[in-house]
Design an enzyme around this catalytic site. Structure first.
Site, mmCIF file in Angstrom:
data_model
loop_
_atom_site.group_PDB
_atom_site.id
_atom_site.type_symbol
_atom_site.label_atom_id
_atom_site.label_comp_id
_atom_site.label_asym_id
_atom_site.label_seq_id
_atom_site.Cartn_x
_atom_site.Cartn_y
_atom_site.Cartn_z
ATOM 1 N N ARG A 74 -5.603 0.152 -6.592
ATOM 2 C CA ARG A 74 -4.121 0.918 -6.352
ATOM 3 C C ARG A 74 -3.748 1.806 -7.313
ATOM 4 O O ARG A 74 -3.142 2.809 -6.612
ATOM 5 C CB ARG A 74 -3.155 -0.224 -5.968
ATOM 6 N N GLU A 104 4.260 4.256 5.969
ATOM 7 C CA GLU A 104 2.882 3.347 5.972
ATOM 8 C C GLU A 104 1.855 4.207 5.225
ATOM 9 O O GLU A 104 1.878 5.565 5.101
ATOM 10 C CB GLU A 104 2.389 3.099 7.286
ATOM 11 N N ASP A 105 0.796 3.469 4.569
ATOM 12 C CA ASP A 105 -0.229 4.027 3.751
ATOM 13 C C ASP A 105 -1.283 4.581 4.792
ATOM 14 O O ASP A 105 -1.576 5.785 4.560
ATOM 15 C CB ASP A 105 -0.737 3.135 2.520
ATOM 16 N N GLY A 107 0.811 -1.073 0.057
ATOM 17 C CA GLY A 107 -0.111 -0.107 0.132
ATOM 18 C C GLY A 107 0.896 1.198 0.005
ATOM 19 O O GLY A 107 0.133 2.416 -0.429
ATOM 20 N N ASP A 165 -5.598 -0.381 -1.537
ATOM 21 C CA ASP A 165 -6.418 -1.481 -2.260
ATOM 22 C C ASP A 165 -7.634 -1.687 -1.444
ATOM 23 O O ASP A 165 -7.953 -1.849 -0.292
ATOM 24 C CB ASP A 165 -5.689 -2.474 -2.524
ATOM 25 N N ASP A 223 -4.814 2.110 11.246
ATOM 26 C CA ASP A 223 -6.241 1.876 11.182
ATOM 27 C C ASP A 223 -6.438 1.354 12.703
ATOM 28 O O ASP A 223 -6.420 2.202 13.541
ATOM 29 C CB ASP A 223 -6.621 0.761 10.358
ATOM 30 N N PHE A 280 -13.758 3.571 4.407
ATOM 31 C CA PHE A 280 -12.790 2.727 3.874
ATOM 32 C C PHE A 280 -12.389 3.136 2.601
ATOM 33 O O PHE A 280 -13.309 3.736 1.964
ATOM 34 C CB PHE A 280 -13.297 1.235 3.460
HETATM 35 P P1 IMP Z 1 -3.984 -1.865 11.166
HETATM 36 O O1 IMP Z 1 -2.997 -2.817 11.540
HETATM 37 O O2 IMP Z 1 -5.451 -2.040 11.347
HETATM 38 O O3 IMP Z 1 -3.715 -0.515 11.475
HETATM 39 O O4 IMP Z 1 -4.035 -1.925 9.304
HETATM 40 C C1 IMP Z 1 -3.208 -1.325 8.793
HETATM 41 C C2 IMP Z 1 -3.436 -1.846 7.165
HETATM 42 O O5 IMP Z 1 -4.788 -2.096 6.973
HETATM 43 C C3 IMP Z 1 -2.866 -0.724 6.000
HETATM 44 O O6 IMP Z 1 -1.658 -0.975 5.925
HETATM 45 C C4 IMP Z 1 -3.805 -1.103 5.039
HETATM 46 O O7 IMP Z 1 -3.266 -1.986 4.212
HETATM 47 C C5 IMP Z 1 -5.118 -1.492 5.503
HETATM 48 N N1 IMP Z 1 -6.138 -0.649 5.694
HETATM 49 C C6 IMP Z 1 -6.796 -0.257 6.653
HETATM 50 N N2 IMP Z 1 -7.603 0.785 6.403
HETATM 51 C C7 IMP Z 1 -7.634 0.614 5.156
HETATM 52 C C8 IMP Z 1 -8.424 1.556 4.230
HETATM 53 O O8 IMP Z 1 -9.507 2.090 4.565
HETATM 54 N N3 IMP Z 1 -8.416 1.252 3.001
HETATM 55 C C9 IMP Z 1 -7.290 0.251 2.301
HETATM 56 N N4 IMP Z 1 -6.601 -0.480 3.384
HETATM 57 C C10 IMP Z 1 -6.761 -0.241 4.668
HETATM 58 MG MG MG Z 2 -3.795 -3.256 2.387
#
Ligand code: IMP
Ligand code: MG
Length: 174
Positions: free
Chosen positions: A163, A97-98, A42, A157, A101, A150
């Protein structure tokens, strides 16, 4: 029901903010090299733009982490799927990081990287969804704080699609 993408942040808005982030990072790190470690997949577009906005000497590395399946929520299971090719011991490390979350992915990754004794270790994320946080994560550089929706595009993605959208869009059922 079909999925439709609603524009949320335009390519132009993103460019402006990424440039500002690059200037801030350049000022904060007068001495390089900075090891920019992008989380696959991402962060690849954000990395490409951010790295070109950073004036401090930088090196580009990638790490693969899996925490998501094909859905929109974390599985809670995190593992390194592609490790770094280099040692980061004694170096400045900036994880790119993208989106942050739940914070599960970065909590795990930061623990892994800390054990490798970098000189410094910080996070730069393009997007942050603070409402969704399950684990506290200290993020030094945030592009945009966004609500709990989202989003896709600019590297992000949904099940590997979208993407390559230039804008960041909200994915909704329409
Ligand atoms: P976390 O471990 O829940 O913080 O997840 C982070 C990862 O979840 C990111 O690197 C993304 O790959 C994915 N992610 C979380 N939210 C989104 C979103 O809104 N769109 C796309 N990917 C997301
Ligand atoms: Mg992802």
């Amino acid at each position: 029901m079909a999925l439709v993408a609603r524009p949320f942040l335009t390519a132009e808005q993103i460019q402006t903010r990424v440039r500002e982030m690059g200037e801030q990072i350049s000022g904060d790190y007068p001495e390089g090299p900075i090891y920019l470690i992008a989380i696959l997949k991402g962060a690849f577009i954000f990395l490409a733009d951010l790295s070109r906005s950073i004036k401090t000497a930088s090196r580009i590395e990638f790490i693969g982490i899996s925490s998501y399946g094909r859905g929109k929520t974390t599985s809670g299971q995190v593992k390194v799927t592609k490790d770094l090719d280099v040692s980061i011991e004694g170096h400045h490390v900036l994880v790119v990081e993208d989106i942050v979350d739940s914070g599960v992915t970065l909590t795990y990754l930061m623990n892994v990287l800390k054990q490798r004794r970098p000189k410094s270790l910080r996070i730069a994320t393009l997007l942050d969804k603070p409402e969704r946080r399950l684990r506290p994560v200290e993020v030094a550089y945030v592009g945009f704080q966004i609500p709990d929706e989202f989003v896709v595009g600019y590297g992000l993605d949904f099940a590997e699609d979208y993407r390559n959208l230039a804008d960041i869009c909200v994915l909704a059922e329409g």
